[in-house]
Design an enzyme around this catalytic site. Sequence first.
Site, PDB file in Angstrom:
ATOM      1  N   GLU A   1      -2.162   5.136   4.121  1.00  0.00           N
ATOM      2  CA  GLU A   1      -0.996   5.853   4.635  1.00  0.00           C
ATOM      3  C   GLU A   1      -1.030   7.322   4.205  1.00  0.00           C
ATOM      4  OE1 GLU A   1       3.759   6.304   3.997  1.00  0.00           O
ATOM      5  OE2 GLU A   1       2.950   4.285   3.699  1.00  0.00           O
TER       6      GLU A   1
ATOM      7  N   SER B   1      -1.880  -4.290  -1.635  1.00  0.00           N
ATOM      8  CA  SER B   1      -0.538  -3.989  -1.116  1.00  0.00           C
ATOM      9  C   SER B   1       0.225  -3.111  -2.097  1.00  0.00           C
ATOM     10  CB  SER B   1       0.234  -5.286  -0.861  1.00  0.00           C
ATOM     11  OG  SER B   1       1.606  -5.022  -0.647  1.00  0.00           O
ATOM     12  N   SER B   2       0.469  -1.867  -1.705  1.00  0.00           N
ATOM     13  CA  SER B   2       1.174  -0.924  -2.582  1.00  0.00           C
ATOM     14  C   SER B   2       2.567  -1.425  -2.934  1.00  0.00           C
ATOM     15  CB  SER B   2       1.258   0.452  -1.909  1.00  0.00           C
ATOM     16  OG  SER B   2       2.045   1.338  -2.673  1.00  0.00           O
ATOM     17  N   ASN B   3       3.345  -1.829  -1.915  1.00  0.00           N
ATOM     18  CA  ASN B   3       4.736  -2.202  -2.200  1.00  0.00           C
ATOM     19  C   ASN B   3       4.815  -3.472  -3.048  1.00  0.00           C
ATOM     20  OD1 ASN B   3       5.927  -4.585  -0.339  1.00  0.00           O
ATOM     21  ND2 ASN B   3       4.289  -3.538   0.769  1.00  0.00           N
TER      22      ASN B   3
ATOM     23  N   SER C   1       4.297  -7.173   3.207  1.00  0.00           N
ATOM     24  CA  SER C   1       3.186  -7.614   4.060  1.00  0.00           C
ATOM     25  C   SER C   1       2.811  -9.077   3.817  1.00  0.00           C
ATOM     26  CB  SER C   1       1.967  -6.713   3.838  1.00  0.00           C
ATOM     27  OG  SER C   1       1.697  -6.564   2.458  1.00  0.00           O
TER      28      SER C   1
END
Length: 314
Positions: free
Chosen positions: A129, A225-227, A269
Amino acid sequence: MPLQEVVLAEPRGFCAGVDRAIEIVERALRKFGAPIYVRHEIVHNTYVVNDLKARGAVFIEDLAEVPPGATLVFSAHGVSRAVQQEARARGFQIFDATCPLVSKVHVEVAKLAQEGYEFLMIGHKGHPEVEGTMGQLDHGIHLIEDVDDVARVQPAQTDKLAVVTQTTLSVDDAAHILAAVRARFPQVREPKQQDICYATQNRQDAVKLLSPQVDVLIVVGSPTSSNSNRLRELAAKLGTPAYMVDSAAELQSAWFEGVTRVGLTAGASAPEVLVQQVLERIKALGATAVRRMEGVQETVKFPLPKGLRLGEAA
Protein backbone atom coordinates in the site's frame (compact mmCIF):
# COMPACT_ATOMS: atom_id res chain seq x y z
CA MET A 1 -9.19 -22.85 37.32
CA PRO A 2 -9.56 -24.64 33.97
CA LEU A 3 -10.18 -22.88 30.66
CA GLN A 4 -13.81 -21.76 30.70
CA GLU A 5 -14.80 -19.05 28.24
CA VAL A 6 -13.96 -17.65 24.82
CA VAL A 7 -14.94 -14.02 24.18
CA LEU A 8 -15.36 -13.11 20.51
CA ALA A 9 -14.41 -9.56 19.50
CA GLU A 10 -16.95 -7.50 17.61
CA PRO A 11 -16.29 -6.43 14.93
CA ARG A 12 -13.61 -8.78 13.60
CA GLY A 13 -12.54 -10.27 10.27
CA PHE A 14 -13.41 -9.15 6.76
CA CYS A 15 -13.99 -5.48 6.01
CA ALA A 16 -15.85 -4.03 3.03
CA GLY A 17 -12.66 -3.44 1.02
CA VAL A 18 -11.53 -7.06 1.44
CA ASP A 19 -15.02 -8.40 0.64
CA ARG A 20 -15.05 -6.32 -2.55
CA ALA A 21 -11.53 -7.35 -3.64
CA ILE A 22 -12.23 -11.07 -3.25
CA GLU A 23 -15.58 -10.74 -5.02
CA ILE A 24 -13.87 -9.01 -7.96
CA VAL A 25 -11.56 -12.00 -8.47
CA GLU A 26 -14.39 -14.51 -8.00
CA ARG A 27 -16.65 -12.72 -10.50
CA ALA A 28 -13.82 -12.35 -13.02
CA LEU A 29 -13.17 -16.10 -12.79
CA ARG A 30 -16.86 -16.86 -13.35
CA LYS A 31 -17.23 -14.40 -16.21
CA PHE A 32 -13.97 -14.90 -18.12
CA GLY A 33 -12.75 -18.29 -16.88
CA ALA A 34 -9.33 -19.23 -15.56
CA PRO A 35 -6.69 -18.03 -15.46
CA ILE A 36 -7.28 -14.60 -13.97
CA TYR A 37 -4.02 -12.83 -13.12
CA VAL A 38 -3.73 -10.84 -9.89
CA ARG A 39 -0.88 -8.47 -9.21
CA HIS A 40 0.29 -9.22 -5.66
CA GLU A 41 -1.78 -11.19 -3.14
CA ILE A 42 -5.35 -9.88 -3.50
CA VAL A 43 -5.42 -9.52 0.32
CA HIS A 44 -2.80 -10.62 2.84
CA ASN A 45 -4.27 -13.94 3.91
CA THR A 46 -2.83 -17.37 3.09
CA TYR A 47 -6.19 -19.20 3.17
CA VAL A 48 -7.88 -16.69 0.84
CA VAL A 49 -4.99 -16.69 -1.63
CA ASN A 50 -4.75 -20.50 -1.73
CA ASP A 51 -8.53 -20.80 -2.18
CA LEU A 52 -8.46 -18.44 -5.17
CA LYS A 53 -5.40 -20.20 -6.61
CA ALA A 54 -7.33 -23.47 -6.53
CA ARG A 55 -10.07 -21.80 -8.58
CA GLY A 56 -7.72 -20.47 -11.24
CA ALA A 57 -6.29 -17.18 -9.98
CA VAL A 58 -2.59 -16.67 -10.72
CA PHE A 59 -0.76 -14.28 -8.39
CA ILE A 60 2.18 -12.41 -9.90
CA GLU A 61 4.48 -9.51 -8.98
CA ASP A 62 5.90 -8.73 -12.42
CA LEU A 63 3.52 -7.81 -15.26
CA ALA A 64 5.90 -9.54 -17.69
CA GLU A 65 4.49 -12.82 -16.31
CA VAL A 66 1.03 -11.98 -17.70
CA PRO A 67 0.31 -13.02 -21.31
CA PRO A 68 -1.02 -10.40 -23.78
CA GLY A 69 -4.80 -9.96 -23.73
CA ALA A 70 -5.20 -11.55 -20.29
CA THR A 71 -7.48 -10.29 -17.53
CA LEU A 72 -5.57 -8.61 -14.71
CA VAL A 73 -6.76 -7.57 -11.24
CA PHE A 74 -4.91 -5.05 -9.07
CA SER A 75 -4.84 -6.08 -5.39
CA ALA A 76 -6.72 -4.30 -2.60
CA HIS A 77 -3.51 -2.51 -1.58
CA GLY A 78 -3.34 -0.36 -4.73
CA VAL A 79 -0.54 0.09 -7.27
CA SER A 80 1.73 2.86 -8.47
CA ARG A 81 1.02 4.97 -11.55
CA ALA A 82 3.93 3.21 -13.30
CA VAL A 83 2.25 -0.20 -12.82
CA GLN A 84 -1.08 1.18 -14.06
CA GLN A 85 0.57 2.65 -17.17
CA GLU A 86 2.51 -0.54 -17.92
CA ALA A 87 -0.63 -2.67 -17.56
CA ARG A 88 -2.53 -0.43 -20.00
CA ALA A 89 0.39 -0.41 -22.43
CA ARG A 90 0.46 -4.22 -22.41
CA GLY A 91 -3.21 -4.29 -23.36
CA PHE A 92 -4.61 -6.25 -20.44
CA GLN A 93 -8.27 -6.19 -19.47
CA ILE A 94 -7.92 -4.54 -16.05
CA PHE A 95 -10.13 -4.61 -12.97
CA ASP A 96 -8.96 -2.50 -10.07
CA ALA A 97 -9.64 -4.05 -6.65
CA THR A 98 -7.86 -1.25 -4.78
CA CYS A 99 -9.79 -0.53 -1.58
CA PRO A 100 -11.78 2.69 -2.13
CA LEU A 101 -10.32 4.06 1.11
CA VAL A 102 -6.81 3.62 -0.33
CA SER A 103 -7.98 5.15 -3.62
CA LYS A 104 -9.20 8.16 -1.59
CA VAL A 105 -5.61 8.71 -0.39
CA HIS A 106 -4.34 8.43 -3.99
CA VAL A 107 -6.85 11.04 -5.16
CA GLU A 108 -5.87 13.39 -2.33
CA VAL A 109 -2.18 13.03 -3.20
CA ALA A 110 -2.80 13.73 -6.90
CA LYS A 111 -5.00 16.75 -6.14
CA LEU A 112 -2.62 18.39 -3.66
CA ALA A 113 0.44 17.63 -5.82
CA GLN A 114 -1.14 19.76 -8.55
CA GLU A 115 -1.31 22.57 -6.00
CA GLY A 116 2.44 22.23 -5.33
CA TYR A 117 2.37 20.18 -2.14
CA GLU A 118 5.06 17.83 -0.87
CA PHE A 119 4.02 14.90 1.32
CA LEU A 120 5.01 13.05 4.44
CA MET A 121 3.62 9.51 4.39
CA ILE A 122 3.34 7.69 7.72
CA GLY A 123 3.67 3.99 6.97
CA HIS A 124 5.80 0.85 6.81
CA LYS A 125 8.58 0.63 4.21
CA GLY A 126 8.02 -2.16 1.70
CA HIS A 127 4.29 -2.56 2.33
CA PRO A 128 2.49 -2.69 -1.03
CA GLU A 129 0.00 0.00 0.00
CA VAL A 130 2.86 2.37 0.83
CA GLU A 131 4.59 1.57 -2.45
CA GLY A 132 1.34 2.19 -4.33
CA THR A 133 0.65 5.53 -2.66
CA MET A 134 4.23 6.80 -2.93
CA GLY A 135 4.19 5.66 -6.55
CA GLN A 136 1.39 8.10 -7.37
CA LEU A 137 4.11 10.76 -7.80
CA ASP A 138 7.60 10.67 -9.30
CA HIS A 139 9.00 12.55 -6.29
CA GLY A 140 7.92 14.64 -3.34
CA ILE A 141 6.68 11.95 -0.92
CA HIS A 142 8.86 11.26 2.13
CA LEU A 143 8.26 8.06 4.12
CA ILE A 144 7.97 8.44 7.90
CA GLU A 145 8.11 5.16 9.87
CA ASP A 146 8.64 6.54 13.38
CA VAL A 147 9.20 9.70 15.41
CA ASP A 148 12.95 9.65 14.68
CA ASP A 149 12.17 9.92 10.96
CA VAL A 150 10.19 13.10 11.63
CA ALA A 151 13.33 14.75 13.03
CA ARG A 152 15.45 13.59 10.07
CA VAL A 153 13.19 14.33 7.09
CA GLN A 154 14.18 17.28 4.90
CA PRO A 155 11.35 18.38 2.58
CA ALA A 156 12.33 20.86 -0.12
CA GLN A 157 9.87 23.37 1.32
CA THR A 158 7.47 23.56 4.26
CA ASP A 159 4.91 26.13 3.09
CA LYS A 160 2.98 23.45 1.24
CA LEU A 161 3.43 20.21 3.16
CA ALA A 162 0.72 17.57 3.64
CA VAL A 163 0.61 14.33 5.60
CA VAL A 164 -1.06 11.05 4.60
CA THR A 165 -1.01 7.65 6.31
CA GLN A 166 -1.15 3.98 5.43
CA THR A 167 -4.73 2.87 6.13
CA THR A 168 -3.83 -0.17 8.29
CA LEU A 169 -1.59 1.41 10.94
CA SER A 170 -1.93 1.37 14.71
CA VAL A 171 -4.22 4.30 15.46
CA ASP A 172 -2.21 5.18 18.58
CA ASP A 173 1.20 4.88 16.90
CA ALA A 174 0.05 7.01 13.96
CA ALA A 175 -1.30 9.67 16.34
CA HIS A 176 2.04 9.72 18.21
CA ILE A 177 3.98 10.22 14.97
CA LEU A 178 1.48 12.79 13.71
CA ALA A 179 1.95 14.80 16.93
CA ALA A 180 5.69 14.92 16.20
CA VAL A 181 4.96 16.02 12.61
CA ARG A 182 2.72 18.84 13.88
CA ALA A 183 5.36 19.93 16.38
CA ARG A 184 8.06 20.22 13.71
CA PHE A 185 5.83 21.42 10.86
CA PRO A 186 2.98 23.46 12.43
CA GLN A 187 1.62 24.41 8.99
CA VAL A 188 1.28 20.81 7.80
CA ARG A 189 -1.99 19.98 6.06
CA GLU A 190 -3.83 16.95 7.43
CA PRO A 191 -6.56 14.90 5.72
CA LYS A 192 -10.12 16.16 6.25
CA GLN A 193 -10.88 12.68 7.55
CA GLN A 194 -8.13 10.46 8.92
CA ASP A 195 -6.65 8.01 6.43
CA ILE A 196 -6.66 5.03 8.82
CA CYS A 197 -9.70 3.09 7.70
CA TYR A 198 -12.89 2.60 9.71
CA ALA A 199 -12.35 -1.18 9.92
CA THR A 200 -8.80 -0.86 11.26
CA GLN A 201 -10.05 1.64 13.84
CA ASN A 202 -13.04 -0.51 14.85
CA ARG A 203 -10.98 -3.70 15.26
CA GLN A 204 -8.38 -1.89 17.35
CA ASP A 205 -11.10 -0.31 19.51
CA ALA A 206 -12.61 -3.77 20.07
CA VAL A 207 -9.22 -5.14 21.18
CA LYS A 208 -8.86 -2.23 23.63
CA LEU A 209 -12.20 -3.20 25.18
CA LEU A 210 -11.56 -6.95 25.06
CA SER A 211 -7.97 -7.16 26.33
CA PRO A 212 -8.66 -6.25 29.99
CA GLN A 213 -11.43 -8.89 30.12
CA VAL A 214 -9.28 -11.87 29.07
CA ASP A 215 -6.12 -13.71 30.13
CA VAL A 216 -4.83 -14.20 26.58
CA LEU A 217 -5.82 -12.92 23.12
CA ILE A 218 -5.65 -14.89 19.88
CA VAL A 219 -5.56 -12.91 16.63
CA VAL A 220 -6.40 -14.78 13.43
CA GLY A 221 -4.32 -13.35 10.59
CA SER A 222 -1.40 -14.01 8.27
CA PRO A 223 2.13 -12.77 9.07
CA THR A 224 2.03 -10.38 6.08
CA SER A 225 -1.20 -8.70 7.28
CA SER A 226 -0.35 -5.26 8.66
CA ASN A 227 -3.66 -4.69 10.44
CA SER A 228 -3.56 -8.18 12.03
CA ASN A 229 -0.06 -7.55 13.38
CA ARG A 230 -1.22 -4.25 14.86
CA LEU A 231 -4.02 -6.05 16.77
CA ARG A 232 -1.55 -8.44 18.40
CA GLU A 233 0.85 -5.60 19.24
CA LEU A 234 -1.95 -3.51 20.72
CA ALA A 235 -3.06 -6.27 23.10
CA ALA A 236 0.55 -6.85 24.18
CA LYS A 237 0.99 -3.12 24.89
CA LEU A 238 -2.13 -3.28 27.05
CA GLY A 239 -0.50 -6.07 29.07
CA THR A 240 -2.43 -9.04 27.65
CA PRO A 241 -0.40 -11.97 26.25
CA ALA A 242 -1.32 -12.17 22.56
CA TYR A 243 -0.58 -14.57 19.71
CA MET A 244 -1.30 -14.37 15.99
CA VAL A 245 -2.13 -17.55 14.07
CA ASP A 246 -2.70 -18.21 10.38
CA SER A 247 -4.84 -21.26 11.20
CA ALA A 248 -6.07 -23.43 14.07
CA ALA A 249 -3.10 -25.77 13.53
CA GLU A 250 -0.75 -23.09 14.89
CA LEU A 251 -2.42 -22.90 18.32
CA GLN A 252 -0.22 -24.20 21.14
CA SER A 253 -1.77 -25.76 24.24
CA ALA A 254 0.92 -24.13 26.42
CA TRP A 255 -0.63 -20.71 25.66
CA PHE A 256 -3.75 -21.72 27.60
CA GLU A 257 -2.16 -23.14 30.74
CA GLY A 258 -3.56 -21.34 33.78
CA VAL A 259 -5.96 -19.39 31.54
CA THR A 260 -9.68 -19.16 32.25
CA ARG A 261 -10.81 -16.67 29.60
CA VAL A 262 -9.57 -16.32 26.00
CA GLY A 263 -10.22 -13.41 23.65
CA LEU A 264 -10.52 -14.13 19.94
CA THR A 265 -10.40 -11.65 17.06
CA ALA A 266 -9.34 -11.55 13.41
CA GLY A 267 -7.67 -9.06 11.11
CA ALA A 268 -9.62 -7.43 8.28
CA SER A 269 -8.26 -9.92 5.71
CA ALA A 270 -9.02 -13.09 7.73
CA PRO A 271 -12.21 -15.02 6.85
CA GLU A 272 -14.71 -16.08 9.52
CA VAL A 273 -14.24 -19.76 8.61
CA LEU A 274 -10.75 -19.57 10.16
CA VAL A 275 -12.12 -17.91 13.30
CA GLN A 276 -14.62 -20.75 13.71
CA GLN A 277 -11.89 -23.38 13.23
CA VAL A 278 -9.75 -21.68 15.88
CA LEU A 279 -12.79 -21.49 18.17
CA GLU A 280 -13.42 -25.23 17.80
CA ARG A 281 -9.79 -25.96 18.64
CA ILE A 282 -9.96 -23.81 21.79
CA LYS A 283 -13.14 -25.63 22.78
CA ALA A 284 -11.29 -28.92 22.31
CA LEU A 285 -8.69 -27.61 24.75
CA GLY A 286 -11.40 -27.19 27.38
CA ALA A 287 -13.41 -24.00 26.84
CA THR A 288 -17.05 -24.59 27.74
CA ALA A 289 -18.70 -21.24 26.90
CA VAL A 290 -18.58 -18.70 24.08
CA ARG A 291 -19.60 -15.07 24.52
CA ARG A 292 -19.83 -12.43 21.81
CA MET A 293 -18.91 -8.95 23.02
CA GLU A 294 -21.05 -6.04 21.94
CA GLY A 295 -19.51 -3.76 19.36
CA VAL A 296 -19.93 -1.57 16.31
CA GLN A 297 -22.10 -3.07 13.56
CA GLU A 298 -20.44 -2.33 10.23
CA THR A 299 -22.75 -1.68 7.27
CA VAL A 300 -20.24 -0.24 4.76
CA LYS A 301 -20.52 -1.70 1.25
CA PHE A 302 -18.40 -0.69 -1.75
CA PRO A 303 -19.64 -1.03 -5.36
CA LEU A 304 -17.95 -3.38 -7.81
CA PRO A 305 -16.15 -2.07 -10.91
CA LYS A 306 -18.05 -1.73 -14.17
CA GLY A 307 -18.06 -4.93 -16.15
CA LEU A 308 -18.38 -7.17 -13.08
CA ARG A 309 -21.75 -6.04 -11.78
CA LEU A 310 -24.63 -8.41 -12.37
CA GLY A 311 -26.11 -8.14 -15.85
CA GLU A 312 -23.35 -5.87 -17.15
CA ALA A 313 -21.15 -6.43 -20.17
CA ALA A 314 -17.41 -5.97 -19.68
